[in-house]
Design a protein around this motif. Structure first.
Motif, short mmCIF file in Angstrom:
data_model
loop_
_atom_site.label_atom_id
_atom_site.label_comp_id
_atom_site.label_asym_id
_atom_site.label_seq_id
_atom_site.Cartn_x
_atom_site.Cartn_y
_atom_site.Cartn_z
N SER A 146 -24.15 -88.92 -9.08
CA SER A 146 -24.02 -88.59 -7.67
C SER A 146 -24.93 -87.44 -7.29
CB SER A 146 -22.56 -88.24 -7.36
OG SER A 146 -22.41 -87.83 -6.02
N GLN A 147 -24.99 -86.42 -8.17
CA GLN A 147 -25.80 -85.24 -7.85
C GLN A 147 -27.28 -85.57 -7.80
OE1 GLN A 147 -23.55 -85.48 -10.26
NE2 GLN A 147 -22.01 -83.87 -10.00
N GLU A 176 -28.02 -87.84 -4.63
CA GLU A 176 -27.85 -87.11 -3.39
C GLU A 176 -28.91 -86.03 -3.22
OE1 GLU A 176 -23.84 -85.77 -3.45
OE2 GLU A 176 -23.00 -87.75 -3.02
N LEU A 199 -31.98 -86.38 -0.91
CA LEU A 199 -31.91 -86.12 0.53
C LEU A 199 -32.17 -84.66 0.89
CD1 LEU A 199 -28.70 -88.18 1.44
CD2 LEU A 199 -31.06 -88.76 2.03
N GLN A 254 -32.83 -82.33 4.90
CA GLN A 254 -31.67 -81.70 5.52
C GLN A 254 -32.05 -80.96 6.81
OE1 GLN A 254 -29.70 -79.19 2.65
NE2 GLN A 254 -28.34 -80.82 1.99
N THR A 272 -22.84 -94.89 -4.36
CA THR A 272 -23.61 -93.67 -4.12
C THR A 272 -25.01 -94.00 -3.62
OG1 THR A 272 -22.39 -92.45 -5.81
CG2 THR A 272 -24.55 -91.59 -5.17
N ARG A 310 -24.97 -95.42 -0.03
CA ARG A 310 -24.72 -94.40 0.99
C ARG A 310 -25.95 -93.53 1.22
NH1 ARG A 310 -23.15 -89.54 -0.22
NH2 ARG A 310 -22.23 -90.20 -2.21
N VAL A 311 -26.60 -93.10 0.13
CA VAL A 311 -27.78 -92.24 0.26
C VAL A 311 -28.93 -93.01 0.91
CG1 VAL A 311 -29.54 -91.00 -1.05
CG2 VAL A 311 -27.13 -90.71 -1.63
N GLN A 315 -28.36 -93.29 4.62
CA GLN A 315 -28.61 -92.02 5.31
C GLN A 315 -30.10 -91.72 5.39
OE1 GLN A 315 -26.30 -88.69 3.87
NE2 GLN A 315 -27.59 -87.18 4.91
#
Length: 216
Positions: free
Chosen positions: A43-44, A47, A50, A54, A150, A153-154, A157
């Motif tokens: 996950s780290q 994610e 992204l 930000q 995961t 979703r990433v 986004q």
């Protein structure tokens, strides 16, 4: 320097009515390239892809709102009809097509993972309680399900923010065409995007594929 702040500084140059410092822009530290890992997705790690994007959409939207308000009150600083804004519009349309291709590639990566992973071979595991005797045999299935969730979703986004940025650049181009910014202002923003952020979008299918361990 974070890309969001770099874009924000570019926008606020309008307020200072300063000359854009090309040498300082070129000397600004670029965002590190996207990770190139061959280990299973965490996950780290996924994610973190992204992180360079930000707050960029928020910064662009805030800057546009301020410029649009000033233009509404008659704060024109150049002649309407900037030819550079027309060129940017053509480039943005091309980038939209490229984004559609990226989204198609990502869908193919996700579909391939569903087919080749335990999500296909152990589909019955979705009905098995995690903390049960049989549940231990479904550990690989749960790991693959978490990977897929995961990455999905990433990816959603990442592409949604890319589409939002394109739409905002188009709005900036419309402001420039009306004479609300100096000629070439939108081009500077777009150059920032192409240097720091757009490569992350284009390279994302390969990154996600590596994170799902479909490519060794």
């Amino acid at each position: 320097m974070r890309p969001g702040w770099l874009l924000r500084i570019t926008v606020t140059l309008f307020w200072a009515q300063a000359t854009f410092n090309e040498s300082a822009w070129a000397a600004a530290s670029p965002v590190p390239p996207a990770p190139s890992l061959f280990s299973p997705a965490s996950s780290q790690t996924v994610e973190a892809y992204l992180l360079p994007t930000q707050q960029v959409v928020q910064e662009l939207q805030s800057g546009f709102n301020r410029l649009n308000r000033m233009c509404t009150y008659g704060a024109f600083i150049s002649q309407p009809g900037s030819p550079s804004s027309d060129l940017i519009t053509l480039q943005l349309n091309s980038s939209r097509d490229q984004l559609l291709d990226v989204q198609s590639q990502i869908r193919s990566v996700l579909a391939e993972f569903r087919q080749k992973s335990s999500l296909s071979s152990a589909n019955f595991c979705r009905f098995v309680p995690e903390f049960s005797l049989i549940g231990m045999a479904c550990q690989a299935y749960r790991q693959d399900a978490n990977k897929l969730a995961t990455v999905t979703r990433v990816a959603e986004q990442l592409t949604a923010e890319a589409a939002a940025r394109i739409n905002l650049y188009e709005k900036y181009a419309q402001l420039e065409a009306r004479g609300c910014t100096r000629a070439g202002f939108v081009n500077k923003l777009w150059q920032t995007e192409q240097t720091l952020l757009w490569p992350l979008v284009v390279q994302s299918p390969g990154f996600f594929k590596r994170q799902l361990s479909l490519e060794k």
